[in-house]
Design a protein around this motif. Structure first.
Motif, PDB file in Angstrom:
ATOM      1  N   ALA A   1       0.862  -1.182   0.000  1.00 27.25           N
ATOM      2  CA  ALA A   1       0.000   0.000   0.000  1.00 27.25           C
ATOM      3  C   ALA A   1       0.898   1.232   0.000  1.00 27.25           C
ATOM      4  CB  ALA A   1      -0.893  -0.010   1.234  1.00 27.25           C
ATOM      5  N   VAL A   2       0.778   2.034  -1.053  1.00 26.03           N
ATOM      6  CA  VAL A   2       1.671   3.188  -1.195  1.00 26.03           C
ATOM      7  C   VAL A   2       1.058   4.379  -0.470  1.00 26.03           C
ATOM      8  CG1 VAL A   2       2.834   4.718  -2.812  1.00 26.03           C
ATOM      9  CG2 VAL A   2       2.567   2.286  -3.362  1.00 26.03           C
ATOM     10  N   THR A   3       1.728   4.776   0.616  1.00 30.82           N
ATOM     11  CA  THR A   3       1.159   5.757   1.543  1.00 30.82           C
ATOM     12  C   THR A   3       1.650   7.180   1.314  1.00 30.82           C
ATOM     13  OG1 THR A   3       2.899   5.117   3.100  1.00 30.82           O
ATOM     14  CG2 THR A   3       0.773   4.060   3.374  1.00 30.82           C
ATOM     15  N   LYS A   4       2.465   7.388   0.286  1.00 38.52           N
ATOM     16  CA  LYS A   4       3.041   8.728   0.096  1.00 38.52           C
ATOM     17  C   LYS A   4       1.938   9.789  -0.021  1.00 38.52           C
ATOM     18  CE  LYS A   4       3.487   8.475  -4.914  1.00 38.52           C
ATOM     19  NZ  LYS A   4       4.087   7.582  -5.896  1.00 38.52           N
TER      20      LYS A   4
ATOM     21  N   GLU B   1      -4.562   9.500   9.316  1.00 35.73           N
ATOM     22  CA  GLU B   1      -5.917   9.006   9.527  1.00 35.73           C
ATOM     23  C   GLU B   1      -6.300   8.002   8.437  1.00 35.73           C
ATOM     24  OE1 GLU B   1      -8.716  12.175   9.420  1.00 35.73           O
ATOM     25  OE2 GLU B   1     -10.432  10.790   9.599  1.00 35.73           O
ATOM     26  N   LYS B   2      -6.030   8.376   7.208  1.00 38.88           N
ATOM     27  CA  LYS B   2      -6.355   7.469   6.102  1.00 38.88           C
ATOM     28  C   LYS B   2      -5.503   6.197   6.144  1.00 38.88           C
ATOM     29  CE  LYS B   2      -8.568  10.453   2.835  1.00 38.88           C
ATOM     30  NZ  LYS B   2      -8.363  11.496   1.812  1.00 38.88           N
ATOM     31  N   ILE B   3      -4.269   6.357   6.535  1.00 34.86           N
ATOM     32  CA  ILE B   3      -3.392   5.185   6.606  1.00 34.86           C
ATOM     33  C   ILE B   3      -3.869   4.230   7.708  1.00 34.86           C
ATOM     34  CG2 ILE B   3      -1.026   4.382   6.952  1.00 34.86           C
ATOM     35  CD1 ILE B   3      -0.102   7.118   5.833  1.00 34.86           C
ATOM     36  N   HIS B   4      -4.330   4.804   8.814  1.00 33.20           N
ATOM     37  CA  HIS B   4      -4.868   3.966   9.893  1.00 33.20           C
ATOM     38  C   HIS B   4      -6.059   3.132   9.412  1.00 33.20           C
ATOM     39  CE1 HIS B   4      -2.564   4.542  13.502  1.00 33.20           C
ATOM     40  NE2 HIS B   4      -2.488   5.844  13.278  1.00 33.20           N
ATOM     41  N   HIS B   5      -6.837   3.701   8.532  1.00 33.73           N
ATOM     42  CA  HIS B   5      -7.976   2.953   7.988  1.00 33.73           C
ATOM     43  C   HIS B   5      -7.506   1.730   7.197  1.00 33.73           C
ATOM     44  CE1 HIS B   5     -11.771   1.918   6.230  1.00 33.73           C
ATOM     45  NE2 HIS B   5     -11.278   2.088   5.015  1.00 33.73           N
ATOM     46  N   ILE B   6      -6.521   1.948   6.344  1.00 30.46           N
ATOM     47  CA  ILE B   6      -5.948   0.853   5.547  1.00 30.46           C
ATOM     48  C   ILE B   6      -5.376  -0.233   6.485  1.00 30.46           C
ATOM     49  CG2 ILE B   6      -3.986   0.364   3.973  1.00 30.46           C
ATOM     50  CD1 ILE B   6      -6.276   1.848   2.664  1.00 30.46           C
ATOM     51  N   TYR B   7      -4.727   0.244   7.517  1.00 34.88           N
ATOM     52  CA  TYR B   7      -4.140  -0.665   8.500  1.00 34.88           C
ATOM     53  C   TYR B   7      -5.243  -1.493   9.180  1.00 34.88           C
ATOM     54  CZ  TYR B   7      -1.449  -2.102  12.642  1.00 34.88           C
ATOM     55  OH  TYR B   7      -0.842  -2.831  13.634  1.00 34.88           O
ATOM     56  N   SER B   8      -6.341  -0.843   9.462  1.00 30.49           N
ATOM     57  CA  SER B   8      -7.428  -1.542  10.170  1.00 30.49           C
ATOM     58  C   SER B   8      -8.064  -2.629   9.308  1.00 30.49           C
ATOM     59  CB  SER B   8      -8.497  -0.550  10.644  1.00 30.49           C
ATOM     60  OG  SER B   8      -9.256  -0.121   9.528  1.00 30.49           O
TER      61      SER B   8
ATOM     62  N   LYS C   1       6.940   6.231   9.724  1.00 31.49           N
ATOM     63  CA  LYS C   1       7.286   5.055  10.525  1.00 31.49           C
ATOM     64  C   LYS C   1       7.201   5.383  12.018  1.00 31.49           C
ATOM     65  CE  LYS C   1      11.124   1.846  11.256  1.00 31.49           C
ATOM     66  NZ  LYS C   1      11.345   2.087  12.686  1.00 31.49           N
ATOM     67  N   ASP C   2       7.654   6.578  12.368  1.00 33.13           N
ATOM     68  CA  ASP C   2       7.607   7.018  13.766  1.00 33.13           C
ATOM     69  C   ASP C   2       6.192   7.116  14.319  1.00 33.13           C
ATOM     70  OD1 ASP C   2      10.213   7.209  14.263  1.00 33.13           O
ATOM     71  OD2 ASP C   2      10.364   9.406  14.071  1.00 33.13           O
ATOM     72  N   GLU C   3       5.263   7.446  13.445  1.00 33.75           N
ATOM     73  CA  GLU C   3       3.893   7.732  13.896  1.00 33.75           C
ATOM     74  C   GLU C   3       2.971   6.529  13.812  1.00 33.75           C
ATOM     75  OE1 GLU C   3       2.849  10.828  14.738  1.00 33.75           O
ATOM     76  OE2 GLU C   3       4.552  12.045  14.090  1.00 33.75           O
ATOM     77  N   LEU C   4       3.409   5.472  13.185  1.00 30.53           N
ATOM     78  CA  LEU C   4       2.504   4.346  12.893  1.00 30.53           C
ATOM     79  C   LEU C   4       2.936   3.075  13.625  1.00 30.53           C
ATOM     80  CD1 LEU C   4       2.023   5.256   9.139  1.00 30.53           C
ATOM     81  CD2 LEU C   4       0.160   5.059  10.804  1.00 30.53           C
ATOM     82  N   PRO C   5       2.041   2.085  13.705  1.00 34.79           N
ATOM     83  CA  PRO C   5       2.354   0.872  14.479  1.00 34.79           C
ATOM     84  C   PRO C   5       3.637   0.157  14.028  1.00 34.79           C
ATOM     85  CG  PRO C   5       0.025   0.913  13.900  1.00 34.79           C
ATOM     86  CD  PRO C   5       0.665   2.048  13.165  1.00 34.79           C
ATOM     87  N   ASP C   6       4.228  -0.528  14.976  1.00 34.26           N
ATOM     88  CA  ASP C   6       5.521  -1.180  14.770  1.00 34.26           C
ATOM     89  C   ASP C   6       5.480  -2.414  13.891  1.00 34.26           C
ATOM     90  OD1 ASP C   6       7.031   0.506  16.208  1.00 34.26           O
ATOM     91  OD2 ASP C   6       6.942  -0.653  18.086  1.00 34.26           O
ATOM     92  N   ASP C   7       4.292  -2.993  13.728  1.00 38.81           N
ATOM     93  CA  ASP C   7       4.254  -4.236  12.950  1.00 38.81           C
ATOM     94  C   ASP C   7       4.085  -3.987  11.452  1.00 38.81           C
ATOM     95  OD1 ASP C   7       1.640  -3.389  13.130  1.00 38.81           O
ATOM     96  OD2 ASP C   7       0.804  -5.384  13.510  1.00 38.81           O
ATOM     97  N   ILE C   8       4.240  -2.743  11.021  1.00 35.46           N
ATOM     98  CA  ILE C   8       4.207  -2.450   9.585  1.00 35.46           C
ATOM     99  C   ILE C   8       5.561  -2.794   8.956  1.00 35.46           C
ATOM    100  CG2 ILE C   8       4.083  -0.563   7.890  1.00 35.46           C
ATOM    101  CD1 ILE C   8       2.073   0.794   9.815  1.00 35.46           C
ATOM    102  N   GLN C   9       5.503  -3.430   7.800  1.00 37.80           N
ATOM    103  CA  GLN C   9       6.722  -3.716   7.044  1.00 37.80           C
ATOM    104  C   GLN C   9       6.869  -2.616   5.996  1.00 37.80           C
ATOM    105  OE1 GLN C   9       8.367  -6.089   8.220  1.00 37.80           O
ATOM    106  NE2 GLN C   9       7.053  -7.773   8.836  1.00 37.80           N
ATOM    107  N   TRP C  10       7.991  -1.915   6.054  1.00 43.48           N
ATOM    108  CA  TRP C  10       8.178  -0.760   5.165  1.00 43.48           C
ATOM    109  C   TRP C  10       8.976  -1.121   3.918  1.00 43.48           C
ATOM    110  CZ3 TRP C  10       5.397   3.503   5.549  1.00 43.48           C
ATOM    111  CH2 TRP C  10       4.766   3.756   6.772  1.00 43.48           C
ATOM    112  N   HIS C  11       8.487  -0.648   2.790  1.00 41.99           N
ATOM    113  CA  HIS C  11       9.143  -0.882   1.493  1.00 41.99           C
ATOM    114  C   HIS C  11       9.614   0.455   0.915  1.00 41.99           C
ATOM    115  CE1 HIS C  11       7.251  -5.013   0.574  1.00 41.99           C
ATOM    116  NE2 HIS C  11       6.750  -4.667   1.751  1.00 41.99           N
TER     117      HIS C  11
END
Ligand SMILES: *Cc1c(COP(=O)(O)O)cnc(C)c1O
Length: 215
Positions: A19-22, A27-34, A52-62
């Motif tokens: 999911a490309v979050t740029k 708020e919108k990213i949290h929805h995708i996460y949910s 990365k600092d603001e979002l949950p730790d279990d996200i895998q970043w690309h």
């Protein structure tokens, strides 16, 4: 289509989604996460680090966009996959920084497949030399997991299909010649919001989708 429908469709087809979050709000990213998505992609290091600092730790970043060599250090300790390894010097730098922290980094080699002039990416015609050269370096801290490419920005679906097809053929050739059948050279990253259906038909294993998920 809604984000959830896209996500269900990809899971049914066993295609991985980044999911490309740029430029998207938290708020919108949290929805995708949910909805269950955990693989997120950014094309700029600065934005990646602050998200990365603001979002949950279990996200895998690309890392999906062009990566400057002097930025490698700042992502090497956590990045899940670098899609945009687009030069020998960059691969060398990734290996060097990864070695310092004793981590092996998964990368994809980005090839130019579009007709328009794109700045970044290895030349597709020289894929055999390029792969041979990279393999001969025996980099200990870089794991070449596959290839990435972006098709031309055009409405011509036949052209898009043929560009993706070319990358898939080269992916298969490289796998046959340089890796074993059950190696983990098994990721073909192609397809974005406008062309991911075509990419999947042509054998994509991983799509990078932004606008369609967030609209
Ligand atoms: C922005 C971006 C995408 C996603 O594009 P959308 O059209 O929003 O789906 C995919 N790959 C790369 C490299 C990007 O920079």
């Amino acid at each position: 289509m809604q984000a959830k429908e896209i996500w269900d469709e990809l899971q049914e087809n066993k295609v991985d989604l980044v999911a490309v979050t740029k430029k998207r709000s938290l708020e919108k990213i949290h929805h995708i996460y949910s909805l269950g998505m955990r693989h997120f992609g950014e094309n700029r290091v600065q934005e990646l680090l602050s998200k990365k600092d603001e979002l949950p730790d279990d996200i895998q970043w690309h890392q999906i966009g062009h990566l400057q060599r002097n930025k490698v250090k700042s992502i090497v300790d956590f990045i899940y996959l670098i899609h945009s390894a687009d030069s020998f010097r960059l691969v060398k730098e990734i290996n060097k920084q990864a070695k310092k922290i004793d981590r092996k980094i998964d990368i994809l080699l980005q090839f130019k497949i579009a007709q328009e002039d794109s700045k970044y990416g290895f030349e597709i015609d020289k894929y055999d030399e390029i792969m041979g050269e990279l393999i001969s370096k025996n980099y200990t801290h870089v794991n070449i997991r596959g290839l990435m490419g972006m098709a031309s920005l055009t409405d011509n679906e036949n052209q898009i299909a043929s560009e993706f097809h070319q990358l898939k053929e080269i992916f298969d050739e490289c796998k046959k010649k340089y890796f074993s059948e059950n190696s983990n050279f098994n990721i073909l990253s192609m397809g974005m919001s406008s062309d991911y259906h075509i990419a999947i038909e042509q054998g994509s294993t991983m799509v990078r989708i932004g606008s369609a998920l967030f609209s």
